[in-house]
Design an enzyme around this catalytic site. Structure first.
Site, PDB file in Angstrom:
ATOM      1  N   HIS A  99      35.949  27.372  86.336  1.00  0.00           N
ATOM      2  CA  HIS A  99      35.536  27.123  85.003  1.00  0.00           C
ATOM      3  C   HIS A  99      35.624  25.823  84.836  1.00  0.00           C
ATOM      4  O   HIS A  99      35.258  25.483  83.448  1.00  0.00           O
ATOM      5  CB  HIS A  99      35.950  28.118  83.920  1.00  0.00           C
ATOM      6  CG  HIS A  99      35.458  29.455  84.160  1.00  0.00           C
ATOM      7  ND1 HIS A  99      35.145  30.130  85.283  1.00  0.00           N
ATOM      8  CD2 HIS A  99      35.095  30.300  83.153  1.00  0.00           C
ATOM      9  CE1 HIS A  99      34.573  31.162  84.863  1.00  0.00           C
ATOM     10  NE2 HIS A  99      34.342  31.402  83.384  1.00  0.00           N
ATOM     11  N   ASP A 160      41.325  30.743  74.197  1.00  0.00           N
ATOM     12  CA  ASP A 160      40.483  31.704  73.433  1.00  0.00           C
ATOM     13  C   ASP A 160      39.894  32.586  74.689  1.00  0.00           C
ATOM     14  O   ASP A 160      39.838  33.756  74.483  1.00  0.00           O
ATOM     15  CB  ASP A 160      39.164  30.950  72.772  1.00  0.00           C
ATOM     16  CG  ASP A 160      39.526  30.307  71.866  1.00  0.00           C
ATOM     17  OD1 ASP A 160      40.692  30.382  71.053  1.00  0.00           O
ATOM     18  OD2 ASP A 160      38.723  29.545  71.304  1.00  0.00           O
ATOM     19  N   GLU A 271      41.850  28.147  63.955  1.00  0.00           N
ATOM     20  CA  GLU A 271      40.850  27.639  64.736  1.00  0.00           C
ATOM     21  C   GLU A 271      39.680  27.099  63.872  1.00  0.00           C
ATOM     22  O   GLU A 271      39.177  28.030  63.260  1.00  0.00           O
ATOM     23  CB  GLU A 271      40.907  28.404  65.945  1.00  0.00           C
ATOM     24  CG  GLU A 271      40.488  27.556  67.075  1.00  0.00           C
ATOM     25  CD  GLU A 271      40.063  28.065  68.541  1.00  0.00           C
ATOM     26  OE1 GLU A 271      41.316  27.793  68.982  1.00  0.00           O
ATOM     27  OE2 GLU A 271      39.093  28.497  68.975  1.00  0.00           O
TER      28      GLU A 271
HETATM   29  C1  LIG Z   1      33.786  29.768  78.958  1.00  0.00           C
HETATM   30  C2  LIG Z   1      34.866  28.834  78.932  1.00  0.00           C
HETATM   31  C3  LIG Z   1      36.031  29.193  78.206  1.00  0.00           C
HETATM   32  C4  LIG Z   1      36.954  28.193  78.108  1.00  0.00           C
HETATM   33  N1  LIG Z   1      37.918  28.354  76.992  1.00  0.00           N
HETATM   34  C5  LIG Z   1      38.946  27.438  76.801  1.00  0.00           C
HETATM   35  C6  LIG Z   1      39.870  27.830  75.854  1.00  0.00           C
HETATM   36  O1  LIG Z   1      39.716  28.635  74.898  1.00  0.00           O
HETATM   37  N2  LIG Z   1      40.854  26.821  75.580  1.00  0.00           N
HETATM   38  C7  LIG Z   1      40.958  25.865  76.664  1.00  0.00           C
HETATM   39  O2  LIG Z   1      42.232  25.109  76.576  1.00  0.00           O
HETATM   40  N3  LIG Z   1      40.249  25.726  77.587  1.00  0.00           N
HETATM   41  C8  LIG Z   1      39.147  26.549  77.662  1.00  0.00           C
HETATM   42  N4  LIG Z   1      38.285  26.096  78.690  1.00  0.00           N
HETATM   43  C9  LIG Z   1      38.454  25.078  79.487  1.00  0.00           C
HETATM   44  C10 LIG Z   1      39.351  25.518  80.830  1.00  0.00           C
HETATM   45  O3  LIG Z   1      40.652  25.562  80.399  1.00  0.00           O
HETATM   46  C11 LIG Z   1      39.334  24.555  82.007  1.00  0.00           C
HETATM   47  O4  LIG Z   1      37.832  24.586  82.322  1.00  0.00           O
HETATM   48  C12 LIG Z   1      40.000  25.067  83.209  1.00  0.00           C
HETATM   49  O5  LIG Z   1      39.867  23.953  83.971  1.00  0.00           O
HETATM   50  C13 LIG Z   1      39.576  26.443  83.610  1.00  0.00           C
HETATM   51  O6  LIG Z   1      40.293  27.122  84.676  1.00  0.00           O
HETATM   52  P1  LIG Z   1      40.202  27.617  85.769  1.00  0.00           P
HETATM   53  O7  LIG Z   1      41.268  28.483  85.982  1.00  0.00           O
HETATM   54  O8  LIG Z   1      38.709  28.089  86.065  1.00  0.00           O
HETATM   55  O9  LIG Z   1      40.434  26.253  86.608  1.00  0.00           O
HETATM   56  P2  LIG Z   1      39.326  25.696  87.635  1.00  0.00           P
HETATM   57  O10 LIG Z   1      38.207  24.913  86.828  1.00  0.00           O
HETATM   58  O11 LIG Z   1      39.198  26.339  88.907  1.00  0.00           O
HETATM   59  O12 LIG Z   1      40.143  24.111  87.965  1.00  0.00           O
HETATM   60  C14 LIG Z   1      40.434  23.268  86.965  1.00  0.00           C
HETATM   61  C15 LIG Z   1      41.369  22.201  87.435  1.00  0.00           C
HETATM   62  O13 LIG Z   1      42.791  22.397  87.697  1.00  0.00           O
HETATM   63  C16 LIG Z   1      42.977  22.312  88.882  1.00  0.00           C
HETATM   64  N5  LIG Z   1      43.855  23.514  89.250  1.00  0.00           N
HETATM   65  C17 LIG Z   1      43.284  24.692  89.425  1.00  0.00           C
HETATM   66  N6  LIG Z   1      44.434  25.621  89.728  1.00  0.00           N
HETATM   67  C18 LIG Z   1      45.275  24.805  89.821  1.00  0.00           C
HETATM   68  C19 LIG Z   1      46.760  24.933  90.183  1.00  0.00           C
HETATM   69  N7  LIG Z   1      47.191  26.346  90.677  1.00  0.00           N
HETATM   70  N8  LIG Z   1      47.442  24.023  90.533  1.00  0.00           N
HETATM   71  C20 LIG Z   1      47.034  22.869  90.331  1.00  0.00           C
HETATM   72  N9  LIG Z   1      45.678  22.384  89.998  1.00  0.00           N
HETATM   73  C21 LIG Z   1      44.814  23.420  89.862  1.00  0.00           C
HETATM   74  C22 LIG Z   1      41.649  22.313  89.752  1.00  0.00           C
HETATM   75  O14 LIG Z   1      41.690  21.398  90.920  1.00  0.00           O
HETATM   76  C23 LIG Z   1      40.806  21.502  88.699  1.00  0.00           C
HETATM   77  O15 LIG Z   1      41.285  20.073  88.630  1.00  0.00           O
HETATM   78  C24 LIG Z   1      36.938  27.010  78.842  1.00  0.00           C
HETATM   79  C25 LIG Z   1      36.240  26.967  79.949  1.00  0.00           C
HETATM   80  C26 LIG Z   1      35.234  27.888  80.013  1.00  0.00           C
HETATM   81  C27 LIG Z   1      34.302  27.410  81.029  1.00  0.00           C
END
Ligand SMILES: Cc1cc2nc3c(=O)[nH]c(=O)nc-3n(C[C@H](O)[C@H](O)[C@H](O)COP(=O)(O)OP(=O)(O)OC[C@H]3O[C@@H](n4cnc5c(N)ncnc54)[C@H](O)[C@@H]3O)c2cc1C
Length: 339
Positions: A99, A160, A271
């Site tokens: 994400h 969220d 929020e």
């Molecule tokens: C629809 C939507 C809603 C969101 N809502 C919120 C919210 O309410 N609050 C908020 O704070 N953020 C929110 N986000 C942002 C979200 O926190 C970040 O986009 C986060 O990166 C997504 O987590 P993911 O698990 O998909 O990680 P990814 O997108 O897969 O990875 C994100 C980053 O973290 C690194 N990473 C992933 N896993 C690990 C691991 N295990 N160890 C080390 N590094 C790692 C990856 O290499 C990359 O740099 C939202 C994003 C979207 C698209």
């Protein structure tokens, strides 16, 4: 699975189709991955899918995807890449739920580690005076919630949207309406297990390997791969009153938000949102506003203007229902709201 000629032809075809950035690593480097003894496996068929993320703005094709069957798989892979030395173009990126918006979980010509493959039934909840849960880095927060609720507990700080992984949000910050009270998710972690850039598996906490602990939290995946996190819990609320207040005036919106955040006995979740009402239909926004809501009818004819929304919740027990009715009827806010 060993990389084959067929694999390289597929990669070249994808490059010819355009739209993705590709760095083709040395064939020997790729075949050396096949020599690793793993509980999981490398795959190549899902390489194009790993060149995408939620943002859909960047597309970097990796060379291989690791589906780890254990933490040791991640350690062996990262250790192997480290042993290739600085000149090797092979990079590694952990991918949570993909994400990210700008390709952060992609690895151009490198290895994407699908952390969700490591997700398992290994969520361990510890209740007691200072309850916590040990969660795999690739676990979704929604599953952490479901498991902890079985014990009447919940993490203190949230995002969220809960279909994000533990490692993904802890690599960023993890922000939601509880952050004003508890801090972001990164401030509510007691311990991490991390695979470092050398392929070592290290436990760190505020007391142990402190530098690594604070570097990895909010470290954008650049200081190691989070394979397990110990997350602080608190009693889950029994009931919640959910209130939304719409503003057309930015100053009033921020004044009220600051006042509520500073108040002694305030809400449990606060929020603020900006709503760009391009379509003129408020319920486009997070499906929170339903057509039958009174606010739809007359209060806000936004005519495409920007609106602001305070979203508030107050936790309560069923015995306190009368008090909660008084609290909610005191809205719209006046400046002397005393909770
Ligand atoms: C629809 C939507 C809603 C969101 N809502 C919120 C919210 O309410 N609050 C908020 O704070 N953020 C929110 N986000 C942002 C979200 O926190 C970040 O986009 C986060 O990166 C997504 O987590 P993911 O698990 O998909 O990680 P990814 O997108 O897969 O990875 C994100 C980053 O973290 C690194 N990473 C992933 N896993 C690990 C691991 N295990 N160890 C080390 N590094 C790692 C990856 O290499 C990359 O740099 C939202 C994003 C979207 C698209």
């Amino acid at each position: 699975m060993k990389p084959s000629l067929e694999h390289f032809f597929k990669l070249l075809l994808l490059l010819a189709l355009g739209g993705v950035t590709m760095h083709v690593p040395d064939a020997n480097v790729l075949s050396s991955l096949g020599a690793l003894h793993l509980d999981g496996h490398f795959s190549f068929h899902d390489v194009p899918a790993m060149a995408r993320d939620f943002g859909n703005r960047c597309s970097f094709l990796p060379a291989a995807v690791l589906h780890p069957g254990s933490v040791s798989d991640i350690a062996a892979t990262v250790g192997h890449v480290f042993s290739l030395g600085e000149r090797s173009p092979l990079t590694v990126a952990a991918r949570g739920h993909g994400h990210s918006l700008m390709g952060q979980s992609q690895a151009a010509g490198g290895i994407v580690v699908r952390m969700e493959s490591l997700r398992s039934d290994t969520l361990h909840v510890h209740d007691g005076m200072s309850p916590f849960v040990d969660a795999p880095g690739g676990e979704l927060w929604i599953n952490v919630l479901h498991e902890t609720l079985k014990y009447g507990l919940a993490p203190k700080s949230w995002t969220d949207y809960l279909h994000l992984t533990v490692g993904g949000t802890l690599s960023n910050a993890g922000v939601s309406g509880q952050a004003f009270r508890h801090g972001p998710q990164v401030s509510n972690v007691n311990q991490l297990e991390i695979v470092t850039g050398r392929g070592d598996v290290v436990t760190c906490s505020p007391e142990e390997n402190t530098d690594l602990f604070y570097a990895a939290l909010g470290g954008l995946g650049q200081f190691g791969i989070i394979t397990r996190a110990r997350i602080a819990l608190e009693p889950a609320p029994k009931m919640v009153r959910w209130i939304r207040v719409l503003y057309s005036d930015f100053a009033g919106f921020t004044e009220d938000q600051e006042m509520l955040i500073m108040a002694e006995n305030t809400f449990d979740y606060i929020e603020g949102f900006v709503i760009i009402n391009r379509t003129g239909i408020l319920n486009n926004w997070r499906t929170s506003f339903k057509p039958q809501d009174p606010v739809q009818a007359s209060h806000f004819q936004s005519d495409g203007r920007v609106l602001y929304c305070l979203e508030l919740t107050k936790n309560f027990n069923s015995d306190d229902t009368d008090i909660m009715e008084q609290v909610s009827s005191s809205f719209p806010l006046d400046r002397d709201v005393d909770m």
